[in-house]
Design a protein around this motif. Structure first.
Motif, PDB file in Angstrom:
ATOM      1  N   ALA A 133      31.933  40.046  88.884  1.00  0.00           N
ATOM      2  CA  ALA A 133      30.929  38.807  88.861  1.00  0.00           C
ATOM      3  C   ALA A 133      31.622  37.761  89.632  1.00  0.00           C
ATOM      4  N   ALA A 134      32.472  38.003  90.453  1.00  0.00           N
ATOM      5  CA  ALA A 134      33.124  36.799  91.389  1.00  0.00           C
ATOM      6  C   ALA A 134      33.274  35.545  90.280  1.00  0.00           C
ATOM      7  N   ALA A 135      34.201  36.029  89.162  1.00  0.00           N
ATOM      8  CA  ALA A 135      34.322  35.026  88.449  1.00  0.00           C
ATOM      9  C   ALA A 135      36.060  34.574  88.285  1.00  0.00           C
ATOM     10  N   ILE A 136      36.635  35.241  89.267  1.00  0.00           N
ATOM     11  CA  ILE A 136      38.224  34.926  89.102  1.00  0.00           C
ATOM     12  C   ILE A 136      38.323  33.790  90.191  1.00  0.00           C
ATOM     13  N   GLU A 137      39.089  32.609  89.822  1.00  0.00           N
ATOM     14  CA  GLU A 137      39.356  31.295  90.538  1.00  0.00           C
ATOM     15  C   GLU A 137      40.744  31.606  91.021  1.00  0.00           C
ATOM     16  N   ALA A 138      40.965  31.411  92.194  1.00  0.00           N
ATOM     17  CA  ALA A 138      42.340  31.444  92.798  1.00  0.00           C
ATOM     18  C   ALA A 138      42.554  30.616  93.863  1.00  0.00           C
ATOM     19  N   PRO A 139      43.971  30.154  94.114  1.00  0.00           N
ATOM     20  CA  PRO A 139      44.196  28.988  94.928  1.00  0.00           C
ATOM     21  C   PRO A 139      44.044  29.563  96.503  1.00  0.00           C
TER      22      PRO A 139
END
Length: 283
Positions: free
Chosen positions: A54-60
């Motif tokens: 779901a492209a739900a991972i938020e990364a720096p």
């Protein structure tokens, strides 16, 4: 510290019929539980990004920008920050679909020589994904991905140069201002969501056996619910005299929402795309 989080507004947990724990299952640090990330335990390997449908991972890190830089290299080489200062923090975000898209356009090399000692779980994952991709590339008659070892470039010594007094103070003022700006920017926490399906569409990637496929059984009533719940637009319903269900394999993430929500149980997601994109519907 490489901080990551999960956007629950996109995570499949928001859907009552989905029960997805892929990020939790693959995390080697056991840093994910109940769709939340333990920031202290997370080491930023990126494996959660690789498996999230779901492209739900938020990364720096901006993975899309990292791939863009890779595509601009000659030869095209994917490497981590230990191999090159300009490399991505860790290559764990890669999967076979991304590798396929890159390797079908230009010969691709991959440096995972440091992964086994640095992050064994990432090394095992990349070996699996590269092997699957190379098998598909070989069957398609394309050049397979080469595993290489890139030697870090030695630091270049700075040459001293004579500076006039006035120029010295001007340079000092500008460097101080730039330094303050860098400090201010460092305090801003940036986060990116890497949407692999959107990136693949942008690259006009062609689906192959590495992508999911769709099967349609008897009973479809063309209600269109599958097209409503599909988060990437991989399923499209065409109504009218030539009614049909159209499937874009390169856009499918395998979330299975279409099949879970089909009232007639007529849809099935299959692990390998066999080339069928159009499913004509009887009246």
């Amino acid at each position: 510290m490489e901080k990551r989080s999960i956007d629950l507004g996109r995570c499949l947990v928001r859907d009552g019929k989905a029960d997805c724990h892929r990020c939790e299952e693959i995390c080697p640090q056991r840093a994910i539980a109940s769709h939340a990330v333990d920031q202290e335990a997370c080491d930023g390997c990126g494996l959660c990004t690789a498996v999230c449908p779901a492209a739900a991972i938020e990364a720096p890190e901006d993975y899309a920008e990292a791939l863009k830089k890779t595509m601009a290299l000659t030869p095209q080489v994917l490497m981590c920050g230990k191999a090159s200062p300009g490399g991505v923090h860790c290559l764990g975000f890669l999967d076979r679909r991304l590798l396929w898209s890159l390797a079908t356009k230009r010969p691709l090399s991959l440096d995972i020589s440091r992964c086994e000692s640095c992050r064994p779980a990432v090394f095992a994952w990349l070996q699996q994904e590269v092997t699957a991709c190379n098998d598909a590339l070989a069957r398609a008659g394309k050049k397979t991905i080469a595993l290489v070892h890139v030697k870090p470039a030695p630091p270049q010594p700075k040459k001293p140069r004579k500076v006039e007094r006035r120029s010295f103070f001007q340079a000092l003022f500008h460097s101080t201002a730039e330094g303050l700006q860098e400090i201010a920017e460092a305090q801003i926490e940036r986060s990116f969501r890497f949407d692999a399906s959107a990136w693949l569409r942008e690259q006009q990637a062609e689906a192959c056996e590495l992508f999911c496929g769709l099967a349609l059984r008897d009973g479809c009533t063309a209600c269109g619910l599958c097209t409503v719940v599909c988060p990437t637009g991989a399923v499209v319903l065409e109504r009218g005299e030539h009614a049909a269900l159209h499937f874009a394999g390169a856009s499918c993430t395998g979330c299975n929402l279409c099949a879970l929500h089909c009232p007639q149980g007529a849809l099935e997601l299959v692990p390998h795309f066999a080339g069928q994109r159009d499913f004509p519907l009887d009246r």
